[in-house]
Design an enzyme around this catalytic site. Sequence first.
Site, short mmCIF file in Angstrom:
data_model
loop_
_atom_site.label_atom_id
_atom_site.label_comp_id
_atom_site.label_asym_id
_atom_site.label_seq_id
_atom_site.Cartn_x
_atom_site.Cartn_y
_atom_site.Cartn_z
N TYR A 281 0.85 -1.19 0.00
CA TYR A 281 0.00 0.00 0.00
C TYR A 281 0.88 1.23 0.00
O TYR A 281 1.72 1.41 0.87
CB TYR A 281 -0.89 -0.01 1.25
CG TYR A 281 -2.12 0.85 1.14
CD1 TYR A 281 -2.03 2.22 0.90
CD2 TYR A 281 -3.38 0.30 1.27
CE1 TYR A 281 -3.16 3.00 0.79
CE2 TYR A 281 -4.52 1.07 1.16
CZ TYR A 281 -4.40 2.43 0.92
OH TYR A 281 -5.54 3.19 0.82
N TYR A 329 -1.45 5.00 -10.13
CA TYR A 329 -2.51 4.27 -10.85
C TYR A 329 -3.89 4.75 -10.41
O TYR A 329 -4.64 5.33 -11.19
CB TYR A 329 -2.30 2.78 -10.60
CG TYR A 329 -3.51 1.86 -10.65
CD1 TYR A 329 -4.22 1.65 -11.83
CD2 TYR A 329 -3.89 1.16 -9.51
CE1 TYR A 329 -5.30 0.78 -11.85
CE2 TYR A 329 -4.95 0.28 -9.53
CZ TYR A 329 -5.67 0.10 -10.70
OH TYR A 329 -6.73 -0.77 -10.71
#
Lengths: 382, 127
Positions: A281, A329
């Site tokens: 993450y 992204y």
Amino acid sequence: MSAPLYIAGVAETPLGEVRDHNELSMVALAAREALAEAGLSLRDVDGLFVNYMGEEGSVQVAEYLGITPRFSDSSDLGGAAFEAQVHHAMAAIQAGYCEVALIAYASRQRTRRSRSVAARAPAMGVPIMYQFEDPHGLPLPIGRYALIAARHMHQYGTTREHLAEIAVAARMWAQKNPKAWARDPLSIADVINARPIAEPLHRLDCCLVTDGGGAVVVTTAARARDAAKKAVRILGAAESHTHWHISQMEDLTVSAGKRSGAEAFAMAGITPADVDVLEPYDSFTITVLMALEDLGFCKKGEGGPFVASGALRPGGSLPSLTSGGGLSYNHPGALGLLLMVEAVRQLRGEAGARQVPDARIAVAHGVGGLFSTAGTVVMGRE
Amino acid sequence: MRIDDPFAFPFWEAARRHELVVQRCGACFHHQFYPRPFCLACDAASPSWVVCAGTGTVYSVTTVHLPLVPGITPPYQVALVALAEGPRLLAGIIGQKVRIGAAVRLAWRERPDAPPLPCFTAEGENA
Ligand SMILES: [Zn+2]
């Protein structure tokens, strides 16, 4: 030994700036697509796992999807909730409480402009954070991550250039992903020279704010027998959390990932050296650096030199952030679910230009809250 | 402004007198903050409130560049201060910038609609 469990389907919701759907319709699209991959439909779902989906999250989502679950979970572990929910789904399926677990999430933080870093009022309300932390003006959540980064830099000599390398590696992967939001070239100097937000973190040390989400289906081999695509085996999963208030985090340089990582790797019977693809993450650059150390890919304090070697980049020794991550992204408020979507696609060999050759073991590592929570899932190609 | 948390009331009453208080366990003498009805170290019940010396060192610090609090102009610093008694407190830094490891001393930020807020300032600086 429990029967093996699988991720039998994954899907993304529409991503980026979504103006023709609401959160629930986005979840429905992703859920149906993921279930179709698994050779299943909404009628087969008997376990539902959601987070951050409004009031009574799993109740609303179940009604919308026409599901009457016998196992229901809206655990709020922030961005790590979805990895934790794989852990919960494994426990539920192994105990016989459900067979087909759907984990789903969607958000339109970008379109709604709902992301706020401001402290909340009233200052003297019952929540402890309102009284003791918010009045000082430490932005949510970045201020907490900044304190952690500052301590790591002080204690171990980590530099802003080290952190910047993480954003640069993510961007290099994003340039290979047609669905990535940010694909322009990015240099270390660009990250260093971006405007400061909460030092040592600057604008490009921070993830995007986009719309998005996804769905993951966890089930047994028997229920996945008609899967349209190769199911990916779940080798291990674990979760933990350390604190909510930053004043209560015992050691600012050690995250909850130390525990979730160790337990997930032990369940999987693997070591860090066995991992072909890592999806950590990346809410902030420091989040990745800490994960690399806490999961054991390098020693504590050596995350800086480790990333400076180019390890995370395409062709590096530990391909990481292969979708482009939250930094480049998509970051729909909680990225944890999309980390698993990307890991599964890498293991299936579906990742196109960003495919890591012969990827057999992938790890998704969610981190959430105020660097509070962690969930680690180890997946393998059979 | 009304204090809505009965359990934290002694903290804010002390703040009105410019006293920083934390809890101390009667059984093991562990200090803790924020307040709870038990000791985190030894599980004994009913720790009592004690006044702190008002000194500490900076455990970590960030400089914030966003205007988030009325009356505090960016850039400003927010630090995790390790109190001499042990617990860490998140607190604003008043005056000159500080670095990790710096000795700091208690200072108070007056607020129009709430009790004074405990902050810190570099040791040796005139508050
Ligand atoms: Zn005690």
